[in-house]
Design a protein around this motif. Structure first.
Motif, PDB file in Angstrom:
ATOM      1  N   ALA A 135      -3.332  -6.645  -3.044  1.00 35.69           N
ATOM      2  CA  ALA A 135      -3.042  -5.731  -4.153  1.00 35.69           C
ATOM      3  C   ALA A 135      -3.849  -6.110  -5.391  1.00 35.69           C
ATOM      4  N   ILE A 148       1.570   1.188  -0.873  1.00 40.39           N
ATOM      5  CA  ILE A 148       1.745  -0.040  -0.097  1.00 40.39           C
ATOM      6  C   ILE A 148       1.839   0.276   1.393  1.00 40.39           C
ATOM      7  N   ILE A 162       4.296  -8.347  -4.561  1.00 43.33           N
ATOM      8  CA  ILE A 162       3.259  -7.386  -4.946  1.00 43.33           C
ATOM      9  C   ILE A 162       3.552  -6.831  -6.332  1.00 43.33           C
ATOM     10  N   LEU A 170       2.738   1.525  -8.203  1.00 45.63           N
ATOM     11  CA  LEU A 170       2.985   1.318  -6.773  1.00 45.63           C
ATOM     12  C   LEU A 170       3.701   2.541  -6.225  1.00 45.63           C
TER      13      LEU A 170
END
Length: 343
Positions: A135, A148, A162, A170
């Motif tokens: 990431a 993700i 993450i 995200l």
């Protein structure tokens, strides 16, 4: 909550989706496969004028537009002068059409787009970001948002790591119906990228990966439970990670998509979980998984170490809740499932 919703790519379908746009934050569709392929079969390939018109329509409804060009393999075409110029021209036209974001899997495109355009750059699930280290690399390349890898949807330690490691947005794919830790995933998406991308077109005999994956789930229904989907009711468990969720399924019809929108926006579904999963119709029509019977399973998955041979929880859950459709005339009957036999 920001809900990203799939769209086949034609105006009529978009109008059906946005008849009541209150629960939809953004829609996404594929671009033209003549420039960059995608990880799914294209039901339609909208031209630039169509993309512009649909983007304007979405904006009128207060909904953002995203174009997906997430080929996992370009065969090196993007690194040739001719290929680069062709793709760069297409990106420029998409930018002029007013789209809000563009999803790519190729790291070169992430850096290129972030430097040259104002469109939000989204890293696709086909970049397989499944660790904080990966990431960070993509954020440093210029990613505004990372979708993700669904393989870690139930690994909260990794999700939290993450989240802690990056400042970019995200996004989680909620209705992934693929095999957990699928051994065919890389090869299958590379195949799709070439089959649904710039020429020369492939003259293949069959999709080996599709049928192999299908047979594995039919003969071992535990794999359905292990798939990294997120139930509508369990979105609350992920709110400390993100408020942005993506429904997969741009090869499906609007009524199927809207059923998912209602379920995830309402965070409730009283029916067959298979109705929500982005998986082949052959499987959806065979199995019945009462969604309500899965209440509480997330608690086990949050503490699971993912060593199935030691755990056996998904096997026991499959034996308890998964049922198989059988047909007698017009009547659909449900039979309990025995995971010890082939179907």
């Amino acid at each position: 909550m920001k809900l990203y919703v799939p769209h086949a790519g034609h105006m009529e379908g978009l109008q059906d989706l946005l008849a009541c746009p209150e629960d939809i934050y953004a829609v996404y569709m594929a671009g033209a496969p003549d420039y960059v392929g995608t990880g799914r079969t294209n039901l339609s390939a909208p031209g630039l004028e169509e993309i512009r018109e649909q983007t304007e329509y979405a904006h009128e409804k207060g909904v953002k537009m995203e174009v997906v060009l997430n080929s996992s393999c370009m065969g090196g075409q993007h690194l040739t002068p001719q290929g680069f110029n062709k793709i760069n021209w297409y990106f420029d036209q998409l930018n002029k059409s007013g789209i809000d974001s563009i999803t790519v899997a190729e790291p070169y495109f992430v850096e290129m787009l972030s430097r040259e355009y104002d469109m939000e750059v989204v890293v696709s699930v086909l970049s397989f970001v499944d660790s904080p280290q990966k990431a960070v690399f993509y954020e440093e390349l210029g990613a505004d948002t990372i979708v993700i890898d669904p393989a870690v949807n139930r690994d909260f330690q990794k999700l939290e790591a993450i989240k802690e490691s990056v400042s970019c947005g995200l996004k989680l794919l909620v209705n992934e119906g693929c095999l957990y830790q699928c051994p065919f995933r890389y090869a299958h998406f590379n195949f799709f990228s070439h089959a649904n991308g710039p020429g020369p077109k492939l003259n293949v005999l069959d999709d080996y990966y599709y049928y192999k994956c299908l047979s594995l789930r039919i003969n071992d229904p535990q794999q359905l439970i292990k798939s990294p989907w997120i139930r509508p009711e369990d979105l609350k468990e992920y709110e400390h990670i993100t408020d942005t969720f993506k429904i997969g399924g741009r090869t499906h019809f609007p009524n199927w998509i809207l059923n998912n929108v209602r379920a995830y926006a309402g965070r409730h579904y009283d029916g067959n979980l298979m109705d929500l999963l982005d998986c082949p119709k052959d499987i959806r029509d065979l199995f019945y998984i009462p969604n309500k019977e899965l209440e509480g399973a997330i608690s086990q998955w949050k503490r699971c170490d993912k060593v199935c041979i030691r755990c056996g929880y998904c096997k026991r859950l499959t034996e308890r809740v998964v049922q198989i459709y059988s047909s007698e005339g017009e009547q659909q009957l449900l039979q309990p499932l025995n995971t010890e036999r082939s179907i």
